[in-house]
Motif scaffolding. Sequence first.
Motif, mmCIF file in Angstrom:
data_model
loop_
_atom_site.group_PDB
_atom_site.id
_atom_site.type_symbol
_atom_site.label_atom_id
_atom_site.label_comp_id
_atom_site.label_asym_id
_atom_site.label_seq_id
_atom_site.Cartn_x
_atom_site.Cartn_y
_atom_site.Cartn_z
ATOM 1 N N TYR A 277 4.192 -8.241 -2.545
ATOM 2 C CA TYR A 277 4.131 -7.193 -3.567
ATOM 3 C C TYR A 277 5.444 -6.405 -3.647
ATOM 4 O O TYR A 277 5.459 -5.188 -3.736
ATOM 5 N N ASN A 278 6.543 -7.104 -3.605
ATOM 6 C CA ASN A 278 7.840 -6.416 -3.627
ATOM 7 C C ASN A 278 8.312 -6.058 -5.028
ATOM 8 O O ASN A 278 9.325 -5.397 -5.194
ATOM 9 N N LYS A 279 7.591 -6.490 -6.045
ATOM 10 C CA LYS A 279 8.007 -6.217 -7.423
ATOM 11 C C LYS A 279 6.906 -5.441 -8.154
ATOM 12 O O LYS A 279 5.832 -5.970 -8.405
ATOM 13 N N GLY A 280 7.198 -4.196 -8.441
ATOM 14 C CA GLY A 280 6.301 -3.409 -9.262
ATOM 15 C C GLY A 280 5.153 -2.744 -8.530
ATOM 16 O O GLY A 280 4.632 -1.735 -8.993
ATOM 17 N N LEU A 281 4.721 -3.290 -7.415
ATOM 18 C CA LEU A 281 3.576 -2.748 -6.677
ATOM 19 C C LEU A 281 3.977 -2.388 -5.250
ATOM 20 O O LEU A 281 3.267 -2.676 -4.293
ATOM 21 N N LEU A 282 5.132 -1.747 -5.111
ATOM 22 C CA LEU A 282 5.655 -1.435 -3.788
ATOM 23 C C LEU A 282 4.758 -0.447 -3.025
ATOM 24 O O LEU A 282 4.748 -0.431 -1.794
ATOM 25 N N TRP A 283 3.994 0.363 -3.766
ATOM 26 C CA TRP A 283 3.137 1.353 -3.110
ATOM 27 C C TRP A 283 2.045 0.688 -2.273
ATOM 28 O O TRP A 283 1.550 1.283 -1.302
ATOM 29 N N ILE A 284 1.673 -0.545 -2.630
ATOM 30 C CA ILE A 284 0.621 -1.243 -1.880
ATOM 31 C C ILE A 284 1.068 -1.564 -0.455
ATOM 32 O O ILE A 284 0.382 -1.197 0.513
ATOM 33 N N PRO A 285 2.218 -2.253 -0.246
ATOM 34 C CA PRO A 285 2.636 -2.510 1.144
ATOM 35 C C PRO A 285 2.956 -1.242 1.924
ATOM 36 O O PRO A 285 2.737 -1.183 3.136
ATOM 37 N N VAL A 286 3.474 -0.208 1.222
ATOM 38 C CA VAL A 286 3.764 1.053 1.910
ATOM 39 C C VAL A 286 2.476 1.673 2.426
ATOM 40 O O VAL A 286 2.394 2.129 3.578
ATOM 41 N N LEU A 287 1.441 1.684 1.575
ATOM 42 C CA LEU A 287 0.146 2.228 1.978
ATOM 43 C C LEU A 287 -0.456 1.418 3.113
ATOM 44 O O LEU A 287 -1.014 1.970 4.070
#
Length: 335
Positions: A277-287
């Motif tokens: 999820y490194n493109k556009g949905l970076l908040w998911i891996p951070v969470l």
Amino acid sequence: MDTETQKIIREPRPAKQTYSFRVLFIAAEMGNTSFLIELIRQYPDLIWKVNDDKQSIFHIAVKHRHEGIYNLLYEIGAMKDLITPLKDPNDNNMLHLVGKIAKQKRLNDVSGVALQMQRELLWFQEVREMIPPSYRERVNKDGLTPHELFTMEHKELVSQGEKWMKGTASQCMVVAALIATIVFAAAFTVPGGYDQNNGVPLFHSKATFMVFVVADAISLFASSASILIFLSILTSRYAESDFLDSLPKKLISGLLTLFLSIITMTVAFGVSFFILYNKGLLWIPVLICVFAVFPVLLYIWLQYGLFFDVIRSTYISRYIFKPKKQVLYYKNPNV
């Protein structure tokens, strides 16, 4: 013992020292080190006194495991060789006294039965080095040497220590085996899958993918090492001497490798989401990474007490018998 020393020990007490002599052995039994030091500073000859069982304050300190009082032996120099050989009516010398198991209250100062046995071994080893060599194998009226008495008195503690150590190792081994199984499977189900033409992982060129691979491999190796270490604990012979160094150090190594495997497993799990999820949905891996820190912190919180107790008992406790400064005889800076 020479006649001059016997005269010093058994000489009548001055009237002004009657109270001091009475409380001397009470203070030694209770472990009131500061009060005892002040008492001896006022009446230095009290250090030679013995009670009705012909035991000095140092014998009582050894019997009740008060290291603060025992350490005063280091300050009296060669005179200690005249005190440590003293025997009670049953011919028990100082090493016999430490061979008898400590009272439960003193044992409970150390958490974990195996660590309690380790502390008892440290006491026996210390006193053995303190007394003259010729007294180390002397028998008492029961025909027992100090080591034979120690073995007999601590038989139950050894048995309980074995059960405690095996129980701890078994539970940790189950966790390590689960981690090894998970990270082994993850190594062949990499994020993004494989190229159907050449079998190369699709994200093999990404730096995050390399972090995933390295973390997963370290987790597998660490958990495997942890399993082997805990297995060696389970198959140990559990002799008395094993509780002094071998078993505690194995437990420390097992807990460290298990902790490393948990950290690297968590890293591999978190990094895999950055790959996907490194493109556009970076908040998911951070969470996900924020939540992934929780089990690591939980392990530290739950195992910190055990780990610190083992470290303290194995490495720090060895220095309780080595006083850093003189407290009994000191120089007055104003003189």
